[in-house]
Design a protein around this motif. Structure first.
Motif, PDB file in Angstrom:
ATOM      1  N   VAL A  75      39.048  22.763  36.814  1.00  0.00           N
ATOM      2  CA  VAL A  75      39.425  24.004  37.495  1.00  0.00           C
ATOM      3  C   VAL A  75      38.237  24.547  38.296  1.00  0.00           C
ATOM      4  CG1 VAL A  75      40.136  26.404  37.122  1.00  0.00           C
ATOM      5  CG2 VAL A  75      41.268  24.556  35.875  1.00  0.00           C
ATOM      6  N   ALA A  76      37.036  24.396  37.776  1.00  0.00           N
ATOM      7  CA  ALA A  76      35.841  24.907  38.461  1.00  0.00           C
ATOM      8  C   ALA A  76      35.680  24.280  39.843  1.00  0.00           C
ATOM      9  CB  ALA A  76      34.603  24.655  37.610  1.00  0.00           C
ATOM     10  N   VAL A  77      36.124  23.053  40.006  1.00  0.00           N
ATOM     11  CA  VAL A  77      36.043  22.392  41.314  1.00  0.00           C
ATOM     12  C   VAL A  77      36.815  23.187  42.362  1.00  0.00           C
ATOM     13  CG1 VAL A  77      36.760  20.324  42.596  1.00  0.00           C
ATOM     14  CG2 VAL A  77      35.677  20.093  40.358  1.00  0.00           C
ATOM     15  N   PHE A  78      37.965  23.712  41.990  1.00  0.00           N
ATOM     16  CA  PHE A  78      38.777  24.475  42.939  1.00  0.00           C
ATOM     17  C   PHE A  78      38.162  25.841  43.258  1.00  0.00           C
ATOM     18  CE2 PHE A  78      41.925  21.668  40.867  1.00  0.00           C
ATOM     19  CZ  PHE A  78      42.313  20.958  41.984  1.00  0.00           C
ATOM     20  N   PHE A  79      37.348  26.356  42.348  1.00  0.00           N
ATOM     21  CA  PHE A  79      36.762  27.684  42.514  1.00  0.00           C
ATOM     22  C   PHE A  79      35.276  27.636  42.896  1.00  0.00           C
ATOM     23  CE2 PHE A  79      40.532  28.562  40.108  1.00  0.00           C
ATOM     24  CZ  PHE A  79      40.913  29.834  40.509  1.00  0.00           C
ATOM     25  N   ARG A  80      34.773  26.485  43.299  1.00  0.00           N
ATOM     26  CA  ARG A  80      33.333  26.320  43.516  1.00  0.00           C
ATOM     27  C   ARG A  80      32.779  27.245  44.597  1.00  0.00           C
ATOM     28  NH1 ARG A  80      35.752  21.534  45.110  1.00  0.00           N
ATOM     29  NH2 ARG A  80      35.732  21.133  47.339  1.00  0.00           N
ATOM     30  N   GLN A  81      33.590  27.693  45.533  1.00  0.00           N
ATOM     31  CA  GLN A  81      33.099  28.583  46.585  1.00  0.00           C
ATOM     32  C   GLN A  81      33.782  29.943  46.546  1.00  0.00           C
ATOM     33  OE1 GLN A  81      33.635  26.410  50.223  1.00  0.00           O
ATOM     34  NE2 GLN A  81      31.851  25.120  49.866  1.00  0.00           N
ATOM     35  N   GLY A  85      33.685  37.238  41.383  1.00  0.00           N
ATOM     36  CA  GLY A  85      34.336  38.539  41.279  1.00  0.00           C
ATOM     37  C   GLY A  85      35.279  38.589  40.086  1.00  0.00           C
ATOM     38  N   ALA A  86      35.620  39.789  39.663  1.00  0.00           N
ATOM     39  CA  ALA A  86      36.462  39.970  38.482  1.00  0.00           C
ATOM     40  C   ALA A  86      37.822  39.290  38.652  1.00  0.00           C
ATOM     41  CB  ALA A  86      36.648  41.457  38.191  1.00  0.00           C
ATOM     42  N   GLY A  87      38.411  39.410  39.829  1.00  0.00           N
ATOM     43  CA  GLY A  87      39.705  38.778  40.082  1.00  0.00           C
ATOM     44  C   GLY A  87      39.623  37.271  40.046  1.00  0.00           C
ATOM     45  N   THR A  88      38.558  36.730  40.607  1.00  0.00           N
ATOM     46  CA  THR A  88      38.363  35.281  40.613  1.00  0.00           C
ATOM     47  C   THR A  88      38.186  34.741  39.199  1.00  0.00           C
ATOM     48  OG1 THR A  88      37.325  35.414  42.782  1.00  0.00           O
ATOM     49  CG2 THR A  88      36.923  33.414  41.524  1.00  0.00           C
ATOM     50  N   VAL A  89      37.366  35.440  38.416  1.00  0.00           N
ATOM     51  CA  VAL A  89      37.133  35.023  37.031  1.00  0.00           C
ATOM     52  C   VAL A  89      38.431  35.094  36.234  1.00  0.00           C
ATOM     53  CG1 VAL A  89      35.932  35.607  34.892  1.00  0.00           C
ATOM     54  CG2 VAL A  89      34.689  35.622  37.056  1.00  0.00           C
ATOM     55  N   ALA A  90      39.200  36.164  36.416  1.00  0.00           N
ATOM     56  CA  ALA A  90      40.466  36.320  35.689  1.00  0.00           C
ATOM     57  C   ALA A  90      41.451  35.216  36.058  1.00  0.00           C
ATOM     58  CB  ALA A  90      41.073  37.690  35.971  1.00  0.00           C
ATOM     59  N   LEU A  91      41.535  34.893  37.347  1.00  0.00           N
ATOM     60  CA  LEU A  91      42.443  33.837  37.788  1.00  0.00           C
ATOM     61  C   LEU A  91      42.011  32.483  37.241  1.00  0.00           C
ATOM     62  CD1 LEU A  91      44.858  32.901  39.438  1.00  0.00           C
ATOM     63  CD2 LEU A  91      43.348  32.759  41.431  1.00  0.00           C
ATOM     64  N   ARG A  92      40.708  32.189  37.293  1.00  0.00           N
ATOM     65  CA  ARG A  92      40.197  30.922  36.768  1.00  0.00           C
ATOM     66  C   ARG A  92      40.506  30.800  35.273  1.00  0.00           C
ATOM     67  NH1 ARG A  92      34.937  30.586  38.814  1.00  0.00           N
ATOM     68  NH2 ARG A  92      34.273  32.024  37.203  1.00  0.00           N
ATOM     69  N   GLU A  93      40.295  31.878  34.510  1.00  0.00           N
ATOM     70  CA  GLU A  93      40.581  31.865  33.070  1.00  0.00           C
ATOM     71  C   GLU A  93      42.074  31.695  32.795  1.00  0.00           C
ATOM     72  OE1 GLU A  93      38.825  35.419  31.557  1.00  0.00           O
ATOM     73  OE2 GLU A  93      36.783  34.600  31.665  1.00  0.00           O
ATOM     74  N   CYS A  96      42.964  28.052  33.401  1.00  0.00           N
ATOM     75  CA  CYS A  96      42.460  27.246  32.289  1.00  0.00           C
ATOM     76  C   CYS A  96      43.359  27.402  31.057  1.00  0.00           C
ATOM     77  CB  CYS A  96      41.024  27.621  31.946  1.00  0.00           C
ATOM     78  SG  CYS A  96      39.793  26.964  33.073  1.00  0.00           S
ATOM     79  N   ALA A  97      43.724  28.652  30.745  1.00  0.00           N
ATOM     80  CA  ALA A  97      44.575  28.907  29.583  1.00  0.00           C
ATOM     81  C   ALA A  97      45.936  28.228  29.743  1.00  0.00           C
ATOM     82  CB  ALA A  97      44.748  30.396  29.369  1.00  0.00           C
ATOM     83  N   PHE A  98      46.503  28.305  30.959  1.00  0.00           N
ATOM     84  CA  PHE A  98      47.796  27.669  31.225  1.00  0.00           C
ATOM     85  C   PHE A  98      47.709  26.167  31.028  1.00  0.00           C
ATOM     86  CE2 PHE A  98      50.502  25.411  34.281  1.00  0.00           C
ATOM     87  CZ  PHE A  98      51.748  25.819  33.828  1.00  0.00           C
ATOM     88  N   ARG A  99      46.662  25.560  31.558  1.00  0.00           N
ATOM     89  CA  ARG A  99      46.509  24.106  31.428  1.00  0.00           C
ATOM     90  C   ARG A  99      46.249  23.697  29.991  1.00  0.00           C
ATOM     91  NH1 ARG A  99      43.503  21.610  36.711  1.00  0.00           N
ATOM     92  NH2 ARG A  99      45.113  22.182  38.196  1.00  0.00           N
ATOM     93  N   MET A 100      45.533  24.509  29.235  1.00  0.00           N
ATOM     94  CA  MET A 100      45.302  24.208  27.818  1.00  0.00           C
ATOM     95  C   MET A 100      46.630  24.259  27.047  1.00  0.00           C
ATOM     96  SD  MET A 100      42.233  23.488  26.761  1.00  0.00           S
ATOM     97  CE  MET A 100      42.268  23.942  25.044  1.00  0.00           C
ATOM     98  N   GLU A 101      47.425  25.272  27.322  1.00  0.00           N
ATOM     99  CA  GLU A 101      48.708  25.438  26.639  1.00  0.00           C
ATOM    100  C   GLU A 101      49.673  24.314  26.992  1.00  0.00           C
ATOM    101  OE1 GLU A 101      52.250  28.564  27.181  1.00  0.00           O
ATOM    102  OE2 GLU A 101      50.343  29.460  26.585  1.00  0.00           O
TER     103      GLU A 101
END
Length: 104
Positions: A75-81, A85-93, A96-101
């Motif tokens: 997921v970090a590859v998609f967010f590398r640039q 920001g708070a919104g970016t971190v929340a979306l990345r998390e 990640c949670a969706f893919r883990m589930e």
């Protein structure tokens, strides 16, 4: 994990992973239904020999951490640039949670 079990060994609380059909192909019980004691007895009376159920599989904590790290790197590859920001971190998390589930 989806597995096929005999109706006699089914336990209340198990969830069906496939619909139960009669001989004519009609749905007796839809997929996703949670088994109860009375439903199991009803299926036995109707001659239903086997069921496909979802069975929880306990994952080794070390394997879970390895899988989580792999997903986080992916997921970090998609967010590398995208910044931190708070919104970016929340979306990345959330991704990640969706893919883990989902078990990705």
């Amino acid at each position: 994990m989806k597995s096929r079990i005999s109706t006699e060994t089914a336990l209340p609380g198990m969830s069906l992973s496939e619909a139960v059909l009669d001989d004519a192909g009609r749905v007796l019980v839809p997929d996703g239904a949670v088994l109860t004691e009375s439903l199991i007895h009803s299926l036995l009376r109707r001659g239903v020999a086997a069921l496909c159920v979802d069975q929880a599989v306990e994952e080794d904590p070390a394997e879970r951490e390895i899988r989580h790290a792999r997903i986080a790197r992916s997921v970090a590859v998609f967010f590398r640039q995208a910044g931190d920001g708070a919104g970016t971190v929340a979306l990345r998390e959330a991704i990640c949670a969706f893919r883990m589930e989902r078990g990705a």
